[in-house]
Scaffold this motif. Structure first.
Motif, PDB file in Angstrom:
ATOM      1  N   SER A  16     -24.582 -42.599  -8.667  1.00 14.28           N
ATOM      2  CA  SER A  16     -24.325 -42.162 -10.180  1.00 14.28           C
ATOM      3  C   SER A  16     -25.074 -42.801 -11.255  1.00 14.28           C
ATOM      4  O   SER A  16     -25.841 -43.618 -10.686  1.00 14.28           O
ATOM      5  CB  SER A  16     -22.731 -42.889 -10.471  1.00 14.28           C
ATOM      6  OG  SER A  16     -21.949 -42.374  -9.695  1.00 14.28           O
ATOM      7  N   ARG A  18     -25.782 -42.917 -15.526  1.00 18.70           N
ATOM      8  CA  ARG A  18     -24.977 -42.636 -17.127  1.00 18.70           C
ATOM      9  C   ARG A  18     -26.208 -42.710 -17.924  1.00 18.70           C
ATOM     10  O   ARG A  18     -26.863 -43.516 -18.353  1.00 18.70           O
ATOM     11  CB  ARG A  18     -24.223 -43.826 -17.327  1.00 18.70           C
ATOM     12  CG  ARG A  18     -23.423 -43.528 -18.850  1.00 18.70           C
ATOM     13  CD  ARG A  18     -22.710 -44.720 -19.277  1.00 18.70           C
ATOM     14  NE  ARG A  18     -21.637 -44.404 -20.308  1.00 18.70           N
ATOM     15  CZ  ARG A  18     -21.214 -45.145 -21.321  1.00 18.70           C
ATOM     16  NH1 ARG A  18     -21.787 -46.286 -21.348  1.00 18.70           N
ATOM     17  NH2 ARG A  18     -20.357 -44.820 -22.236  1.00 18.70           N
ATOM     18  N   PHE A  79     -23.265 -39.274 -24.496  1.00 25.90           N
ATOM     19  CA  PHE A  79     -23.369 -39.821 -22.847  1.00 25.90           C
ATOM     20  C   PHE A  79     -23.141 -38.861 -21.766  1.00 25.90           C
ATOM     21  O   PHE A  79     -22.491 -37.895 -22.382  1.00 25.90           O
ATOM     22  CB  PHE A  79     -22.341 -41.009 -22.846  1.00 25.90           C
ATOM     23  CG  PHE A  79     -22.438 -42.207 -23.640  1.00 25.90           C
ATOM     24  CD1 PHE A  79     -21.537 -42.259 -24.711  1.00 25.90           C
ATOM     25  CD2 PHE A  79     -23.380 -43.328 -23.536  1.00 25.90           C
ATOM     26  CE1 PHE A  79     -21.423 -43.338 -25.579  1.00 25.90           C
ATOM     27  CE2 PHE A  79     -23.243 -44.328 -24.253  1.00 25.90           C
ATOM     28  CZ  PHE A  79     -22.280 -44.363 -25.466  1.00 25.90           C
ATOM     29  N   GLN A  81     -22.138 -39.031 -17.999  1.00 27.75           N
ATOM     30  CA  GLN A  81     -21.736 -39.837 -16.757  1.00 27.75           C
ATOM     31  C   GLN A  81     -21.639 -38.843 -15.718  1.00 27.75           C
ATOM     32  O   GLN A  81     -21.218 -37.831 -15.684  1.00 27.75           O
ATOM     33  CB  GLN A  81     -20.316 -40.398 -16.974  1.00 27.75           C
ATOM     34  CG  GLN A  81     -19.974 -40.896 -15.822  1.00 27.75           C
ATOM     35  CD  GLN A  81     -20.737 -42.269 -15.348  1.00 27.75           C
ATOM     36  OE1 GLN A  81     -21.002 -43.094 -16.430  1.00 27.75           O
ATOM     37  NE2 GLN A  81     -21.236 -42.546 -14.112  1.00 27.75           N
TER      38      GLN A  81
END
Length: 115
Positions: A16, A18, A79, A81
């Motif tokens: 992951s 961000r 943002f 994610q």
């Protein structure tokens, strides 16, 4: 007017990241915000969008369910994610502010998904 992306990097498949994009010099809360990406040798493609108030979101089919766009109109930041990243997500990611008259773009942040 300035849009500054950050948060990119090298991540393994399944990982992951961000991304953040901080805006200045215009009325951020009045603009639709988008994320685009451009992979090597390919054209820039749209990834996700969020309405000025944040209530409406849209995603490219290939990222729906894995990516989430959000915004903070107090901090003038949008943002992205990104979860369960795949090698095909490797690209330079750009944020874009858009209204009926103007498009503003950031300089991009590199995301590389590789083992």
């Amino acid at each position: 007017v300035q849009l500054v992306e950050s948060g990119g990097g090298l991540v393994q498949p399944g990982g992951s990241l961000r991304l953040s994009c901080v805006a200045s010099g215009f009325t951020f809360s009045s603009y639709l915000m988008n994320w685009y990406r451009q992979a090597p040798g390919k054209e820039r493609e749209w990834v996700a969008r969020i309405s000025s108030g944040g209530s409406i979101r849209g995603y490219q089919d290939s990222v729906r369910g894995r990516f989430t766009i959000s915004r903070d109109n107090v901090k003038n930041t949008v943002f992205l994610q990104m979860n369960n990243l795949k090698p095909e997500d490797t690209a330079v990611y750009y944020c874009c502010a858009r209204n009926s008259m103007y498009d503003y773009w950031g300089q991009g942040t590199q995301v590389t998904v590789s083992s």
